[in-house]
Motif scaffolding. Structure first.
Motif, PDB file in Angstrom:
ATOM      1  N   TYR A   1     -32.527  24.890  28.650  1.00 47.58           N
ATOM      2  CA  TYR A   1     -33.881  25.224  28.232  1.00 47.58           C
ATOM      3  C   TYR A   1     -34.064  24.849  26.764  1.00 47.58           C
ATOM      4  N   ASN A   2     -33.086  25.217  25.962  1.00 45.80           N
ATOM      5  CA  ASN A   2     -33.164  24.978  24.522  1.00 45.80           C
ATOM      6  C   ASN A   2     -33.243  23.479  24.218  1.00 45.80           C
ATOM      7  N   VAL A   3     -32.408  22.709  24.917  1.00 44.00           N
ATOM      8  CA  VAL A   3     -32.378  21.271  24.648  1.00 44.00           C
ATOM      9  C   VAL A   3     -33.656  20.607  25.154  1.00 44.00           C
ATOM     10  N   VAL A   4     -34.134  21.035  26.326  1.00 43.01           N
ATOM     11  CA  VAL A   4     -35.366  20.439  26.850  1.00 43.01           C
ATOM     12  C   VAL A   4     -36.535  20.745  25.918  1.00 43.01           C
ATOM     13  N   MET A   5     -36.623  21.977  25.426  1.00 41.89           N
ATOM     14  CA  MET A   5     -37.699  22.328  24.505  1.00 41.89           C
ATOM     15  C   MET A   5     -37.583  21.527  23.203  1.00 41.89           C
ATOM     16  N   THR A   6     -36.366  21.284  22.764  1.00 43.30           N
ATOM     17  CA  THR A   6     -36.167  20.470  21.567  1.00 43.30           C
ATOM     18  C   THR A   6     -36.667  19.047  21.830  1.00 43.30           C
ATOM     19  N   TRP A   7     -36.306  18.540  23.007  1.00 41.37           N
ATOM     20  CA  TRP A   7     -36.685  17.186  23.387  1.00 41.37           C
ATOM     21  C   TRP A   7     -38.213  17.035  23.416  1.00 41.37           C
ATOM     22  N   ARG A   8     -38.870  18.091  23.858  1.00 42.24           N
ATOM     23  CA  ARG A   8     -40.329  17.997  23.949  1.00 42.24           C
ATOM     24  C   ARG A   8     -40.986  17.892  22.583  1.00 42.24           C
ATOM     25  N   LYS A   9     -40.254  18.278  21.539  1.00 41.34           N
ATOM     26  CA  LYS A   9     -40.834  18.198  20.191  1.00 41.34           C
ATOM     27  C   LYS A   9     -40.511  16.875  19.505  1.00 41.34           C
ATOM     28  N   ARG A  10     -39.934  15.945  20.269  1.00 38.35           N
ATOM     29  CA  ARG A  10     -39.524  14.672  19.663  1.00 38.35           C
ATOM     30  C   ARG A  10     -40.748  13.903  19.189  1.00 38.35           C
ATOM     31  N   PRO A  11     -40.566  12.987  18.233  1.00 31.55           N
ATOM     32  CA  PRO A  11     -41.696  12.162  17.779  1.00 31.55           C
ATOM     33  C   PRO A  11     -42.128  11.190  18.886  1.00 31.55           C
ATOM     34  N   ALA A  12     -43.330  10.645  18.757  1.00 35.70           N
ATOM     35  CA  ALA A  12     -43.842   9.726  19.768  1.00 35.70           C
ATOM     36  C   ALA A  12     -42.899   8.533  19.938  1.00 35.70           C
ATOM     37  N   ALA A  13     -42.401   8.043  18.827  1.00 34.03           N
ATOM     38  CA  ALA A  13     -41.411   6.960  18.904  1.00 34.03           C
ATOM     39  C   ALA A  13     -40.272   7.334  17.970  1.00 34.03           C
ATOM     40  N   TYR A  14     -39.050   7.129  18.428  1.00 35.83           N
ATOM     41  CA  TYR A  14     -37.912   7.470  17.571  1.00 35.83           C
ATOM     42  C   TYR A  14     -37.831   6.497  16.406  1.00 35.83           C
TER      43      TYR A  14
END
Lengths: 68, 748
Positions: free
Chosen positions: B459-472
């Protein structure tokens, strides 16, 4: 005469013990080399490599804190 | 640093973090799946009916899936995550080939899927942690070579002269795993998903545990130590405590681990010298392992206050502590007398889980929490949740370990207990099993808590992933290439050979030379292996033959393959040790000469059920049939699964000839018995024997018409076990028992 006959008669059982001593000797040699005082500065400087692996760039990874 | 600055020209490059993200997701996925299967079989140990009567959910088939998934899928992907991230940075170079990286990733996942399908279906080589059948083994070799090319290609193109110690650990792992995998899996295919090991009996056992132990060493230890030496300083923001200690740590592991395998075979039919050698090297390993542990923990010097607030450091501290505990316990367990108590019991399961859950699991979790915000270029969703995960996992381990250590000790002590009249105090094996049931419940609970912790991490990692920038953001770095030939400024050499030797910068040069270094490591591993293995294979007196021991009949061979398919060896050993409480319980101890036709050996390593080495003739045929139908009707509260499908499935008579032929090809002398009839009429012989057994079952009051059912083949096999030694050798009187020479199997 099979290869196993040749080897069986060659008296190799002692080899394992010889190898044990050899391996111990090499190990002691490595230990001694590594821990000589003259090697200290040289080697310990390499110890920081994990911390200095982002050369000449202000990377996003180095800018971010580890954790929220 | 040591980068050659002779070339003023700087090169630009970037790192491939995409592949790191992929491997990290795979780690999360398989970590959950592998451990969930573990929890399922933990519950089955307490309640056998939980397999729902479905063959592919039964304990013997799921247990290898659990071990393989945790070792190769979870730990494997974790290793690759860390290696792909750290190698690029430590070498200041992008991976050699993005295509190879992708091939490695997808190839490895495909292998895992293949394992997840074939193991529950009963396709197995029956060698622990090398269960996968030959086509998958070939795929593993191909993918591993692709990984090696990619890795060494990156080393060749590096922009950093000195190879940091983590890289050494990776190199040793890559090279050694390849060697181990190839030699242990040499087998003769007898069909698309079936093969027989080319080794037999003692030699197969020796090969297997040379592999098995070094899989622990070079898959679960050295690569993770590489990760520790990289990620621990990162998280603590301190350099490793003593780099020199880490070098010593490395070489001693490479020099010693490879010898330690035989400690898995104490008091078995393995020659005594090999077992002693394994013990000595295992005990010596304690020292460098603790050197490594101390080195890891002291890296936190001056940063201990951070441990209180940083879950990553907490995970790392427990991981390294667990490494220290497991590597203290391991040498202790390899001492023969301690081993005699612990072997075949849950103590070994507890030992393994200290290592896997504590060391591999916690190091991986810490690494993922450190990597996730960096790979997704944002902040971790919740430190609180990471903290929650830490405590769930910690309590999970504590519950698991307390329960299973107690179970191991309890059963070990009960098995060896004699009463005042000198008889076994617990002659019924099941008594020792029933004592463990409360502990099995506790274990299942601890495991559930640990797996629930992984869901929190998800859950923690998925939520972190959802906050990623539009492009790395893909930063470019700059560094000078290495000069093609690096020459250290030559110092004036002093006089005298010794003085010159000391002054020469050989060690320094050597550490910077990847090729030489790799060759040295490989040589150390190969030489040690050869010294240990060659005598076992080539000195005939190590395996005294027993004239009365004959190959299995075709039907018994088919039964043996069912034993393999069902994974019975996961609960039953076939190796009676020369210890009084063993021979009292099971009969004459096992001789090396008794397993000369065992391709593969089936000695087993854990006795959830009793040893079966001398099962032949102990029970009536019908007893076995009823027992397979429902063990609890014969032995109340038995934890053995039901095998009612053995009474329903038809024996595959069509493949029996092929199996006999394959065995003959491996040197089993089918030509020498009954005028070589088995070589041409195996199927006919099998049908005759099956008919006879079926008649007997009927006579004993059992069901009629079983001659075509698998259960008859299985009974044929079980009734043969351990009986040859009682038969007279050809041309001798019955009293000599046909033993050519007493086995030097050690003993008390």
């Amino acid at each position: 005469m099979k290869l196993s006959d040749v080897v069986a008669n060659a008296g190799l059982a002692i080899y394992a013990q010889i190898a044990l001593v050899l391996f111990l000797a090499v190990f002691v040699a490595v230990a001694w080399r590594v821990f000589r005082p003259s090697r200290k500065a040289d080697l310990e400087s390499a110890g920081g490599m994990a911390l200095h692996d982002a050369p000449q760039s202000d990377s996003p990874t180095s800018r971010l804190g580890a954790i929220a | 640093m040591t980068t050659a600055t002779s070339a003023a020209r700087l090169e630009s490059f970037s790192y491939d973090d995409d592949i790191v993200r992929k491997f990290m997701w795979a780690t999360l996925l398989w970590g959950f799946v592998g451990m969930l299967v573990g929890v399922i079989i933990a519950f089955q140990m307490a309640v056998p009916a939980l397999n729902l009567g479905v063959p592919f959910l039964s304990f013997g088939r799921l247990r290898p899936l659990h071990t393989n998934a945790v070792i190769f899928a979870f730990a494997g992907n974790a290793i690759f995550t860390g290696i792909y991230f750290s190698t690029q940075r430590l070498l200041k170079a992008r991976m050699f080939s993005d295509a190879l990286s992708k091939f490695h990733f997808w190839g490895w996942q495909a292998i895992i899927v293949a394992a997840a399908l074939t193991l529950p279906l009963g396709f197995t080589q029956a060698k622990e942690y090398a269960e996968l059948e030959w086509p998958i083994d070939i795929a593993i070799a191909v993918v591993w070579v692709a990984f090696a090319i990619n890795f060494f290609g990156t080393v060749a193109r590096r922009r950093e002269r000195h190879l940091y110690v983590a890289i050494w650990f990776y190199i040793a792992s890559i090279v050694t795993v390849a060697v181990l995998h190839i030699f242990n899996n040499l087998s003769l295919p007898v069909g698309a998903l079936k093969s027989y090991s080319i080794y037999a009996g003692v030699q197969d056992a020796f090969m297997q545990w040379w592999y098995g132990h070094n899989a622990v060493a070079f898959f679960l230890t050295t690569p993770f130590l590489g990760l520790m030496y990289y990620f621990m300083p990162k998280a603590a923001e301190k350099p490793v405590f003593s780099y020199r200690l880490s070098i010593l740590h490395f070489w001693s592991l490479v020099f010693m681990y490879i010898w330690a395998g035989p400690h898995h075979l104490h008091y078995t039919a393995l020659p005594e010298w090999a077992s002693t050698l394994g013990m000595i090297f295992s005990v010596m390993l304690w020292m460098p392992s603790w050197g490594g542990m101390v080195n890891g923990l002291l890296t936190l010097r001056g940063a201990w206050h951070k441990v209180a607030t940083d879950p990553i450091l907490k995970f790392f501290v427990v991981a390294v502590t667990a490494y220290g505990m497991a590597t203290f316990e391991g040498p202790m367990l390899s001492i023969k007398t301690v081993n005699s108590l612990a072997h075949y019991t849950d103590w070994i399961i507890a030992h393994v889980h200290t290592g896997a859950l504590g060391w591999n699991g916690f190091l991986t979790f810490g690494m993922i929490y450190w990597l996730a915000p960096r790979l997704f270029q944002t902040k971790l969703h919740s430190t609180r949740l990471a903290e929650v995960h830490f405590w769930m996992a910690t309590f999970g381990i504590i519950i698991y370990a307390t329960a299973i250590y107690s179970a191991g000790l309890t059963q070990g002590l009960m098995i060896r207990a004699f009463d005042q009249t000198g008889r076994l105090q617990y002659p019924d094996f099941i008594e020792t099993v029933l004592k463990l049931l409360p502990m099995y419940w506790a274990r299942a609970l601890g495991g559930t808590l640990y797996v629930a912790g992984i869901l929190v991490m998800w859950y923690n990692v998925v939520m972190t992933w959802r906050k990623r920038p539009a492009a790395y953001e893909v930063p470019t770095y700059q560094a000078a290439p290495l000069a093609p030939k690096h020459v250290d400024p030559a110092p004036a050499l002093p006089n005298g050979v010794w003085a010159r030797f000391q002054a020469a910068h050989w060690h320094r040069i050597w550490e910077g030379k990847a090729v030489t270094f790799t060759v040295m490591t490989t040589v150390a591993v190969l030489v040690a292996s050869a010294f240990e293995i060659v005598p076992t294979f080539l000195i005939r007196t190590n395996v005294p033959t027993i004239a009365s021991v004959k190959p299995y009949t075709p039907l018994e061979l088919a039964g043996r393959d069912l034993y393999i398919r069902e994974g019975c060896f996961n609960c039953h050993s076939q190796m009676i040790r020369p210890l009084r409480y063993e021979t009292e319980r099971y009969g004459e101890y096992s001789k090396p000469g008794e397993s000369v036709y065992e391709h593969p050996f089936l000695w087993g390593s854990r006795r959830t059920g009793p040893d079966l080495a001398r099962e032949g003739g102990k029970r009536p045929d019908l007893w076995h049939v009823r027992h397979f139908e429902n063990p609890r009707e014969i032995t109340p509260r038995s934890v053995m699964p039901r095998y009612q499908w053995l009474l329903q499935n038809s024996t595959d008579y069509g493949t029996i000839q092929q199996k006999v032929d394959a065995m003959a090809m491996l040197g089993v002398p089918y030509g020498a018995i009954e005028g070589g009839r088995a070589l041409t009429q195996a199927e006919q012989m099998a049908r005759e024997q099956a008919a006879a057994i079926a008649r007997n079952i009927e006579k004993e009051g059992g069901p009629a018409g079983l001659q075509d059912k698998e259960v008859v083949a299985m009974v044929a096999y079980l009734q043969r076990l351990g009986t040859d030694i009682r038969k007279p050798a050809p041309g001798t009187t019955a009293s000599t028992q046909g033993v050519t020479r007493a086995a030097p199997a050690g003993g008390q």
